[in-house]
Design a protein around this motif. Structure first.
Motif, PDB file in Angstrom:
ATOM      1  N   LEU A 311     -22.370  12.725 -15.754  1.00 23.44           N
ATOM      2  CA  LEU A 311     -22.428  11.852 -14.585  1.00 23.44           C
ATOM      3  C   LEU A 311     -21.394  10.731 -14.697  1.00 23.44           C
ATOM      4  CD1 LEU A 311     -23.939  11.354 -11.919  1.00 23.44           C
ATOM      5  CD2 LEU A 311     -25.552   9.922 -13.187  1.00 23.44           C
ATOM      6  N   THR A 312     -21.246  10.198 -15.896  1.00 28.21           N
ATOM      7  CA  THR A 312     -20.264   9.134 -16.132  1.00 28.21           C
ATOM      8  C   THR A 312     -18.839   9.649 -15.951  1.00 28.21           C
ATOM      9  OG1 THR A 312     -21.777   8.060 -17.689  1.00 28.21           O
ATOM     10  CG2 THR A 312     -19.470   7.395 -17.786  1.00 28.21           C
ATOM     11  N   MET A 313     -18.569  10.841 -16.469  1.00 27.00           N
ATOM     12  CA  MET A 313     -17.241  11.422 -16.311  1.00 27.00           C
ATOM     13  C   MET A 313     -16.943  11.722 -14.841  1.00 27.00           C
ATOM     14  SD  MET A 313     -15.866  11.489 -19.302  1.00 27.00           S
ATOM     15  CE  MET A 313     -14.589  12.714 -19.445  1.00 27.00           C
ATOM     16  N   GLN A 314     -17.978  12.117 -14.091  1.00 25.93           N
ATOM     17  CA  GLN A 314     -17.797  12.353 -12.661  1.00 25.93           C
ATOM     18  C   GLN A 314     -17.415  11.057 -11.950  1.00 25.93           C
ATOM     19  OE1 GLN A 314     -21.304  13.519 -10.446  1.00 25.93           O
ATOM     20  NE2 GLN A 314     -20.097  14.579  -8.893  1.00 25.93           N
ATOM     21  N   ALA A 315     -18.095   9.954 -12.305  1.00 28.85           N
ATOM     22  CA  ALA A 315     -17.770   8.664 -11.699  1.00 28.85           C
ATOM     23  C   ALA A 315     -16.350   8.246 -12.058  1.00 28.85           C
ATOM     24  CB  ALA A 315     -18.770   7.605 -12.167  1.00 28.85           C
ATOM     25  N   ALA A 316     -15.957   8.445 -13.311  1.00 26.51           N
ATOM     26  CA  ALA A 316     -14.607   8.093 -13.748  1.00 26.51           C
ATOM     27  C   ALA A 316     -13.567   8.930 -12.993  1.00 26.51           C
ATOM     28  CB  ALA A 316     -14.473   8.308 -15.254  1.00 26.51           C
ATOM     29  N   GLU A 317     -13.859  10.222 -12.813  1.00 29.52           N
ATOM     30  CA  GLU A 317     -12.932  11.101 -12.098  1.00 29.52           C
ATOM     31  C   GLU A 317     -12.795  10.679 -10.636  1.00 29.52           C
ATOM     32  OE1 GLU A 317     -11.592  14.281  -9.557  1.00 29.52           O
ATOM     33  OE2 GLU A 317     -13.653  13.541  -9.602  1.00 29.52           O
ATOM     34  N   MET A 318     -13.906  10.245 -10.040  1.00 29.72           N
ATOM     35  CA  MET A 318     -13.849   9.815  -8.640  1.00 29.72           C
ATOM     36  C   MET A 318     -13.041   8.536  -8.482  1.00 29.72           C
ATOM     37  SD  MET A 318     -17.363  10.729  -6.680  1.00 29.72           S
ATOM     38  CE  MET A 318     -16.548  10.329  -5.130  1.00 29.72           C
TER      39      MET A 318
END
Length: 400
Positions: A311-318
């Motif tokens: 979830l954190t990596m998804q936020a960083a990617e966004m």
């Protein structure tokens, strides 16, 4: 090994200088090594808003930040990636004038000074920043600041040279640099400004250091500060009067997911400690690891850490792909998920250590205090939940 050296140096220097607020030689030694190897200011990721980036994306920095999170009281500063300096440097990089950057950003990026961020106040619920009561009153040649701040992280450090203060330049929301907004909400969000205040300015009084569940977080620390008729020049205003909320939104995205990334590293370390502990101790004739309850704790911890990391990596990617504003819901989600996840994992590790888990013989008790605090320090869970729900309802309405 350097963690043990740091604890030993802090104990010895505290006794010698008769203060907890001391600078550790081991940190300076490691900073020189990190700088020489180019592992420096890694948090300044690629951005269209400034030219100070170190070439990494938020996704790439996330991996490194998780590693630093295993020793959050030491490792971030070694790479010049400590809060609140990271957020303050981002503000200066994005919104600072050339003079402000030369005076404050350059020494911060060099690791020569530290900084503080003054927003939270004891008399109001500061999770709603429109409640802030500190005044920044314009004068002919500058501003006069009056207010009462607390949880001003970094202010106890003897190297802290500057503080970014949030306060009201116009209680009516009618900036001297802009027209009055028609909507009430817009007016409220034009009241606030951010301004640079040197820590040695006349009228800045550090009242006391605040403890976090009994820990003073020395040599970093969190201070209660009174600002009494503090005078600063007009050139210290960031971006312009009434633009505090605009700056805050730019500061809160990447800066706050850094905490989430570090929490994952902290949880990983706690899980490792738990697994090692339960294989070495026996109860009722067999290793603790053979008991069903512990097996479930280990399995749940692995599940929750990996879920939160994704979830954190998804936020960083966004943030990398569409920017802070469009990534708001995902950033809010990890601000709720990460500290709660880490808190559960650390709590299970403490349980596996028994009495040792709650005393100073391991890092677990301090980890627990850090995780619990971040359910407030990064904005209370309730505020982030409100953001998540509002954005979700807005998206669902758009489908109708």
């Amino acid at each position: 090994p350097n963690e043990r050296v740091a604890f030993k140096q802090h104990l010895e220097l505290s006794k010698e200088k008769k203060t907890r607020w001391v600078h550790l030689p081991i940190i300076e030694k490691l900073k020189k090594i990190a700088k020489k190897r180019g592992l420096w200011n890694l948090f300044l990721t690629k951005s269209p808003h400034h030219n100070f980036d170190q070439g990494l994306t938020n996704v790439e920095y996330a991996v490194l930040c998780e590693i630093m999170g295993r020793v959050p009281w030491l490792a971030p500063e070694v790479f010049n990636c400590s809060a609140p300096d990271t957020g303050n440097m981002e503000v200066l990089a994005m919104y600072g004038t050339k003079d402000q950057q030369d005076k404050w950003l350059t020494p911060l990026m060099n690791g020569d000074i530290r900084s503080a961020f003054g927003m939270t106040e004891p008399r109001v619920a500061s999770s709603d920043a429109t409640n802030i009561e500190t005044t920044i009153t314009p004068t002919e040649d500058g501003y006069v600041i009056n207010g009462h701040k607390w949880w001003t992280s970094g202010a106890m450090d003897p190297r802290c040279s500057v503080m970014i203060v949030m306060g009201k330049t116009d209680p009516r929301g009618m900036s001297s640099e802009g027209k009055k907004k028609k909507k009430k909400n817009a007016q409220m969000h034009r009241q606030q400004s951010m301004i640079l205040v040197p820590m040695n300015a006349k009228g800045v009084k550090v009242k006391r250091a605040l403890t976090v569940f009994g820990y003073d977080d020395a040599p970093h620390g969190h201070a209660e500060i009174v600002l009494q008729n503090v005078k600063v020049p007009k050139s210290n205003m960031l971006l312009g009067e009434g633009r505090g909320f605009e700056i805050a939104q730019g500061r809160l995205g990447p800066g706050r997911i850094h905490h989430c990334m570090r929490l994952i590293g902290m949880a990983e370390r706690a899980l490792e400690m738990m697994v090692n502990r339960v294989q070495l101790r026996t109860t009722f004739g067999k290793p603790i690891a053979k008991h069903g309850g512990i097996i479930q704790d280990i399995a749940l911890s692995r599940l929750e850490i990996d879920q939160c990391r994704l979830l954190t990596m998804q936020a960083a990617e966004m943030i990398d792909r569409v920017g802070n504003r469009l990534a708001r819901q995902h950033v809010a989600m990890i601000k709720v998920a990460a500290p709660n996840m880490a808190l559960r994992v650390v709590d299970r590790a403490i349980q596996s250590y028994g009495g040792m888990g709650v005393c100073q013989d391991t890092v677990l008790a301090y980890m627990w205090a850090c995780c619990r605090t971040l359910r407030l320090a990064d904005g209370p869970d309730e505020v982030h939940m409100r953001t998540i729900a509002k954005l979700e309802m807005r998206m669902q309405r758009a489908k109708l």
